[in-house]
Design an enzyme around this catalytic site. Structure first.
Site, PDB file in Angstrom:
ATOM      1  CG  ASN A 154       0.279  -0.194   2.379  1.00  0.00           C
ATOM      2  OD1 ASN A 154       0.165   0.850   3.104  1.00  0.00           O
ATOM      3  ND2 ASN A 154      -0.673  -1.367   3.189  1.00  0.00           N
ATOM      4  NE  ARG A 155      -2.127   5.426  -3.777  1.00  0.00           N
ATOM      5  CZ  ARG A 155      -1.453   5.383  -5.288  1.00  0.00           C
ATOM      6  NH1 ARG A 155      -0.433   5.932  -5.029  1.00  0.00           N
ATOM      7  NH2 ARG A 155      -2.353   4.801  -6.122  1.00  0.00           N
TER       8      ARG A 155
END
Length: 413
Positions: free
Chosen positions: A207-208
């Site tokens: 994920n970011r």
């Protein structure tokens, strides 16, 4: 600002070199006065090199300057670290056997003691009486941290981290009441960053998350006097100094680390971005493109709900609900079923945590950014609290709210 830094004769004296560095790098003029005993741990040459000022512990050096009077008169702030049981006793009874105790008697500005000693010494009735005497005269005496002491023992009596003492000193000079380190003696576990779920030896589902918010929370908790354990998944920023770091990669590894860490934690903050799913199978070799151009099929399975498990574990123990504060994070987006806060309120009730910090996320919001905006929801039903600004500022607001909640439930004597 002119600061006198008194160094007591304890093994924690080595950590005070970092405190001195924080003062000088902030532009302050620091005169170090080590006790004779403290020079057995750190020599005067170290203090002179780091402060840029001559160092003495005798009232007979530079007599023409009357240092035993002048230093206390001129100081804008006096900090004593480590403040040993012996030093606290001498200060409380007004003894003046060396340059440091003379300076304490002559100090006109604020005085801050950062104690460090063995647990039994700190808890002894004589030490507690000396601390109360000093506080009654207007001196600030921090609560020591809880943790590993000299040898194999652990307990209250550990010197707070230099950054926490520095923050308390600055708050004291500014006249703020938070100099008392509201989380002193508390243990806080914080998860940070994003988990990565492997597909094969070179690929993963991720994920970011950059880890910036979790690291900022760790810094804020450390500066509030807590003993901080950081469960670090993938992060784009380094972990801060003065915290215990446990490296994890996957959601399952984070689960194991979080459940173990919760056993001795007063607070658990789950700010990491944990993958909801992981591949059912992980290939031992790199997944390659097939000659028949068929697409690979990757089956995902649900990861455990770590936050929910932490709440259930807490509630099932002998002490039960209320002895530990659990804080969740919700990175939400609105949809046709409801807005961000509606989804967050439902999550708060579903998870059962005490506080839920809600982010409105998107490709250009929160992840990797230096600023953020959150809403803190409480299961108690109190009014939602908004906080915005840099992640450092928002983290300070979150930690302040946690300290308030802790002291409301189990205030320290």
């Amino acid at each position: 600002m002119r600061i006198v830094l008194g160094v007591g004769g304890g093994i924690a004296a080595y950590k005070v070199a970092s405190l001195l560095r924080l003062f000088t790098e902030a532009g302050h003029n620091v005169t170090v006065i080590p006790t004779e005993a403290s020079t057995r741990f750190v020599g005067s040459a170290t203090w002179e090199a780091l402060s840029g000022n001559p160092v003495s512990n005798s009232v007979f050096d530079d007599v023409h300057q009357v240092n035993h009077v002048r230093l206390g008169h001129e100081a804008d702030l006096v900090v004593v670290a480590p403040a040993t049981a012996d030093l606290l006793a001498k200060a409380a009874t007004g003894q003046a056997g060396d340059l440091l105790t003379n300076t304490l008697l002559m100090a006109h500005g604020p005085v801050l003691f950062a104690p460090a000693m063995h647990t039994e010494m700190w808890q002894h009735a004589a030490t507690r009486a000396n601390v109360e005497t000093l506080r009654g005269r207007g001196a600030a005496v921090l609560e020591p941290a809880t943790g590993r002491l000299t040898g194999a023992d652990s307990g209250p009596g550990r010197l707070p981290e230099p950054e926490a003492i520095f923050a308390a000193a600055m708050a004291l000079v500014e006249g703020r009441q938070d100099f008392q380190l509201p989380l002193a003696g508390r243990t806080i576990t914080i998860s940070a960053g994003g988990t990565r779920e492997p597909l094969d030896p070179v690929r993963f589902l991720g994920n970011r998350s950059s880890g910036k918010q979790g690291v900022a929370l760790a810094v804020a908790a450390r500066n509030a006097g807590a003993n901080v354990r950081l469960l670090a998944a993938h992060m784009e920023v380094p972990p801060p100094a003065g915290v215990e770091v446990v490296q994890v990669e996957t959601a399952l590894q984070l689960r194991e680390a979080a459940l173990a860490a919760a056993a001795d934690s007063d607070v658990v903050i789950m700010s990491a971005a944990v993958a909801d799913f992981r591949p059912a199978e992980v290939s031992d070799t790199k997944i390659k493109k097939r000659d028949d151009r068929s697409d690979p099929v990757i089956t995902l399975v649900r990861n455990p709900d770590i936050l929910l498990e932490l709440v259930e574990l807490r509630n099932s123990t002998v002490r039960g609900e209320g002895h530990q504060l659990i804080v969740g994070f919700a990175a939400e987006t609105g949809d046709s079923d409801g807005d961000v806060l509606a989804h967050a309120e439902a999550k708060l009730q579903r998870k059962g945590c005490d506080l839920l910090v809600v982010n409105h996320v998107g490709t250009d919001k929160v992840f990797g950014q230096d600023t953020t905006s959150v809403v803190i929801l409480a299961r108690s039903g109190s009014e939602p609290q908004e906080a915005s600004g840099t992640k450092t500022e928002v983290s300070a607001a979150i930690i302040s709210r946690i300290a308030f909640e802790l002291n409301a439930v189990s205030p320290r004597a």
